[in-house]
Write a protein that holds these residues in place. Sequence first.
Motif, mmCIF file in Angstrom:
data_model
loop_
_atom_site.group_PDB
_atom_site.id
_atom_site.type_symbol
_atom_site.label_atom_id
_atom_site.label_comp_id
_atom_site.label_asym_id
_atom_site.label_seq_id
_atom_site.Cartn_x
_atom_site.Cartn_y
_atom_site.Cartn_z
ATOM 1 N N SER A 106 15.606 -1.515 13.783
ATOM 2 C CA SER A 106 14.552 -2.216 13.046
ATOM 3 C C SER A 106 13.489 -2.768 13.982
ATOM 4 O O SER A 106 12.321 -2.894 13.607
ATOM 5 N N ALA A 107 13.898 -3.108 15.215
ATOM 6 C CA ALA A 107 12.935 -3.671 16.161
ATOM 7 C C ALA A 107 11.904 -2.649 16.596
ATOM 8 O O ALA A 107 10.711 -2.948 16.674
ATOM 9 N N LEU B 58 18.019 -14.297 33.780
ATOM 10 C CA LEU B 58 17.138 -14.442 32.631
ATOM 11 C C LEU B 58 17.936 -14.978 31.452
ATOM 12 O O LEU B 58 19.009 -14.450 31.127
ATOM 13 N N VAL B 59 17.403 -16.034 30.829
ATOM 14 C CA VAL B 59 18.060 -16.654 29.686
ATOM 15 C C VAL B 59 17.091 -16.604 28.499
ATOM 16 O O VAL B 59 15.942 -17.026 28.608
ATOM 17 N N LEU B 60 17.563 -16.049 27.377
ATOM 18 C CA LEU B 60 16.795 -16.019 26.136
ATOM 19 C C LEU B 60 17.400 -17.030 25.172
ATOM 20 O O LEU B 60 18.572 -16.902 24.788
ATOM 21 N N THR B 61 16.613 -18.047 24.798
ATOM 22 C CA THR B 61 17.040 -19.020 23.794
ATOM 23 C C THR B 61 16.301 -18.757 22.491
ATOM 24 O O THR B 61 15.533 -17.801 22.385
ATOM 25 N N ASP B 62 16.541 -19.608 21.523
ATOM 26 C CA ASP B 62 15.879 -19.424 20.228
ATOM 27 C C ASP B 62 14.409 -19.830 20.258
ATOM 28 O O ASP B 62 13.706 -19.659 19.264
ATOM 29 N N LYS B 63 13.914 -20.327 21.433
ATOM 30 C CA LYS B 63 12.513 -20.732 21.520
ATOM 31 C C LYS B 63 11.791 -20.207 22.757
ATOM 32 O O LYS B 63 10.558 -20.195 22.758
ATOM 33 N N ALA B 64 12.511 -19.781 23.800
ATOM 34 C CA ALA B 64 11.814 -19.457 25.047
ATOM 35 C C ALA B 64 12.602 -18.453 25.870
ATOM 36 O O ALA B 64 13.792 -18.205 25.635
ATOM 37 N N TYR C 243 12.950 -9.123 20.053
ATOM 38 C CA TYR C 243 12.131 -8.751 18.889
ATOM 39 C C TYR C 243 12.558 -9.528 17.650
ATOM 40 O O TYR C 243 11.735 -10.013 16.880
ATOM 41 N N GLN C 244 13.881 -9.670 17.480
ATOM 42 C CA GLN C 244 14.401 -10.345 16.296
ATOM 43 C C GLN C 244 13.982 -11.815 16.269
ATOM 44 O O GLN C 244 13.529 -12.324 15.235
ATOM 45 N N LYS D 167 7.672 -15.861 13.566
ATOM 46 C CA LYS D 167 6.424 -15.382 12.969
ATOM 47 C C LYS D 167 5.433 -14.932 14.030
ATOM 48 O O LYS D 167 4.237 -15.173 13.950
ATOM 49 N N LYS D 168 5.977 -14.283 15.064
ATOM 50 C CA LYS D 168 5.156 -13.741 16.141
ATOM 51 C C LYS D 168 5.402 -12.237 16.236
ATOM 52 O O LYS D 168 6.521 -11.800 16.492
ATOM 53 N N ARG D 169 4.357 -11.432 16.022
ATOM 54 C CA ARG D 169 4.502 -9.987 16.071
ATOM 55 C C ARG D 169 4.368 -9.507 17.510
ATOM 56 O O ARG D 169 3.407 -9.841 18.211
ATOM 57 N N VAL D 170 5.332 -8.713 17.947
ATOM 58 C CA VAL D 170 5.355 -8.189 19.314
ATOM 59 C C VAL D 170 5.163 -6.678 19.249
ATOM 60 O O VAL D 170 5.885 -5.974 18.542
#
Length: 621
Positions: A406-407, A481-487, A553-554, A560-563
């Motif tokens: 889907s991404a 590299l750390v991916l959180t729900d905001k950054a 992507y998810q 609400k940010k389109r990549v």
Amino acid sequence: PDELALSLDIVDGYGFKFGERNNFATLCVNYSNERLHQLYIQQVLTQPQELYLQEGLSWDPISIPDNRGTIMLFNDLHPVSLMEGVENECGSENEGFSAYDAFKDISSPYFMLSHEEENVFSIRHYAGEVSYYAGNFHKTAQSGLHKDLKRVMNSSKTPLLQRMFPDGAPDLWMKGKDSICVAQGYTNAVDMLLRDLKNKFVSFVRCIKPNFSSTPQLFEDDTVEDQVRAACLVETALIKQNGFAFSSDLVSFVQRYKCTHEEDQFRRCDGDWQMAADRICGNLSIDIDNYFVGYSVIFIKDSPTVLHLEKARDDHIDSIVTKIQLCWKRRYINGKLGPHLRAVRETLATADKTKKIILPKLEGPFSKTINEYLDRIYMCWWASCLIKSIKEPLRSRIRTAVIAHSAFKGEFSNNEGSNTRVSKPMNVNKLRHHGNYIQSEQFSSRIQQLLSDRSAHGSRVIFAGPINRLNRKHVVERGNLVLTDKALIFLTAKFELYPQKTLFLKDVRAVSLSHHVDTMCVIHPKEDGRDMVLDFGVTGIYHTLPEFLSLLYQWCKAAKKRVSVNVYQERIRYNNSRKPGVFDEITFSAKKDSKKNKPGAPLCQLKNKVVIFYGGKDILH
């Protein structure tokens, strides 16, 4: 007709006209003003007073000047009226027009035939006495159209042409009454206009001239006072001051404003509309001096009272509509929708969860929307049942493949014009979904402290793994590299944080990849930010890149940010300096190296600005 019920007509009268030497055209204009003034007297002055007395209101009648005698002079005077005299004289064989021959039989206090000047007569209009010269009436009063042409135009099927030629009507020329004079035709046209106006709601605008010399900034008191008195504006002001500004029949009033109170109050009135109207005004605390309830009409004094009634009605309309909707919904749910939902629930309870079934269909209002909504709910429920029947770790691998599909669905754009091949579906048996690839107590304590101290960085870890990063000097440095729900947070090898190496998800603009089998990606922030050049092939685990991109992507979509995803074949452009418009490129190169082809060894390696493929293979996805 219905279309005429919503029409708006404007009648722009020329106004009362007089001069030193008035002709037939002036006579016609003043006749029209006499008829319009009579309509004004009837609707604005006479009818309201008659209605007050008829409805039982204590009212002292105000005397009103009457111009019926002047109007009768033009049309209904016997043995001959003014317009008939003009018709007869114009139709005679005389060469000129003789006022004495035309009007000698007229006997009226509103008409005076001059014995001093030839062909001069005077008429007492509502605005004053006016003298007319009739010597040229035979020229100005004669019609330029032949009578046969007027008959043809009047017999047209177009209503407009029939109204334009009323003197060509069959009932006139068959009786021998049609003439070459326009006097009778003009009076017929005025009669038609007045009949039309009497069937409509008419509002009047009276115009007052400040002076008769057309001089700007000049206000003559005597001139204005004469016009005000002649137009009966003094009587109008007295009636409006002592009377009521608005009126409505009792039935319409009660039907409109009964919603302001409980309906049972009006059931007790037993059809007594006077009592109902009086209760409405009393319950809304309207002063008794501001309204009067007659036998069939209610009178309201001023506009603030009407606005108060309308506001009270508007305040109750919303609650009434809500109650109606609630009652209808309860009846619909209990009577039709409830049994249907119970039938659907019984069908699902006995259905085989491994096979798709067809739900019972609802019929009636909103059936299409409800059936579609239930079908969507059923598909989600059925998919959830199927997923629950799958055991781990296959369930996690399927979830990763679905997210990745889907991404990147429809997101690829070929920026180099090369022949792009669509990605094949991922093989879920080769995927491993872990999320956290850093097994270190130091990292766990550090990231827990980071998220608790800095709420702006997020509240949970979505992905974490070791990477290689290309810095501003084009040197590869090791990090995490750390991916959180905001950054996106970049930590050093010792898990230290640099604020300038944090990228919030709302600032992610695009991601650049290559067609090759590599672990490279470039993350592009907003225009004034620096690009992040990352290599995920540090530990030899190659599926961390698609897993990271799928999760990125998810969560960007959730924010609400389109990549956008850019796919390149030969080189990738990036800018990780602070100078805007300065770009570097990552190129791809192949190299034979038998040592790098051992099992578990990386297939590619990032060195400075070059990605080297070992084994010399250039494999597209």
